[in-house]
Enzyme design. Sequence first.
Site, short mmCIF file in Angstrom:
data_model
loop_
_atom_site.label_atom_id
_atom_site.label_comp_id
_atom_site.label_asym_id
_atom_site.label_seq_id
_atom_site.Cartn_x
_atom_site.Cartn_y
_atom_site.Cartn_z
N ARG A 104 0.83 -1.20 0.00
CA ARG A 104 0.00 0.00 0.00
C ARG A 104 0.87 1.25 0.00
O ARG A 104 1.81 1.35 0.79
CB ARG A 104 -0.89 0.03 1.24
CG ARG A 104 -1.93 -1.03 1.27
CD ARG A 104 -3.07 -0.71 2.21
NE ARG A 104 -2.67 -0.22 3.52
CZ ARG A 104 -3.54 0.13 4.46
NH1 ARG A 104 -4.85 0.07 4.20
NH2 ARG A 104 -3.15 0.54 5.63
N THR A 108 -1.66 7.46 -0.21
CA THR A 108 -2.98 7.26 -0.85
C THR A 108 -3.70 6.03 -0.30
O THR A 108 -4.90 5.88 -0.47
CB THR A 108 -2.81 7.06 -2.37
OG1 THR A 108 -2.09 5.83 -2.57
CG2 THR A 108 -2.05 8.19 -3.01
N ASP A 200 -0.06 -3.97 11.97
CA ASP A 200 0.43 -4.29 10.62
C ASP A 200 0.77 -5.78 10.57
O ASP A 200 1.73 -6.24 11.20
CB ASP A 200 1.68 -3.44 10.32
CG ASP A 200 2.12 -3.61 8.88
OD1 ASP A 200 2.40 -4.77 8.47
OD2 ASP A 200 2.19 -2.61 8.15
N ASP A 203 4.35 -6.84 9.41
CA ASP A 203 5.37 -6.55 10.43
C ASP A 203 5.28 -7.52 11.59
O ASP A 203 6.30 -7.94 12.14
CB ASP A 203 5.21 -5.11 10.94
CG ASP A 203 5.72 -4.08 9.94
OD1 ASP A 203 6.46 -4.47 9.01
OD2 ASP A 203 5.37 -2.90 10.08
#
Length: 209
Positions: A104, A108, A200, A203
């Site tokens: 990603r 945006t 995340d 991660d």
Amino acid sequence: MSTLHIVDHPMIQHKLTIMRNKDTSTKDFRELLDEISMLMGYEVTRDFPLEDVEIDTPLEHMTGKQISGKKVAIVPILRAGLGMVDGLHSLVPVAKVGFIGLYRNEETHEPVFYYCKLPKDIDQRWAVVVDPMLATGGSACDAISKVKEQGCTNIRLMCLVAAPEGIARLQKTHPDVDIFTAAVDRQLNDNAYILPGLGDAGDRIYGTK
Ligand code: PRP
Ligand code: URA
């Protein structure tokens, strides 16, 4: 219209709560994702067709059931989707695996494509696209479009945590694709992270924070 399947078996809910906890280690997070992926696989494969097969038990002849030659492709969205492959693969060991690379854009929040390698005969397979997080839905929509571009017509999405925004986008863009998720969370935050979510996923699987 696609169907939303919420796979909320107590064992899955229990394991997911441990994954959400910020104090859970990388090792435990990865192992729990693997376990949940196999458990969710039972629901994802529930409608696989069966055929009769004649066998002999040690005592007598019988007509048994076997999966009727349906070919499967598991398609993880890199990176985090990789964490769902082994669990599903242990349930469907003959499945081939394809890969779609997307990340990603931090501003945006739209996906940026960088890699695609799918089985050559994916047009003859049932594809299960896997990614733990369905947030805005951009990554899953683009990944599914790539699978469709290669002629695959039977696609389902398996995720772990989904946001209402991502579900709506996926159902609008790909109304033929069923979604299997362990949980539907409340909303996205300003950075398009899922709340309450688990952070995340990439991660947390790979310890890269
Ligand atoms: C995460 C996640 C999904 C995507 C979901 O990947 O694994 O692929 O974000 O967000 P979306 O629904 O808004 O598209 P990320 O882009 O962080 O890449 P990574 O797995 O390589 O860390
Ligand atoms: N990607 C993640 O890994 N987590 C989120 O909450 C949203 C996108």
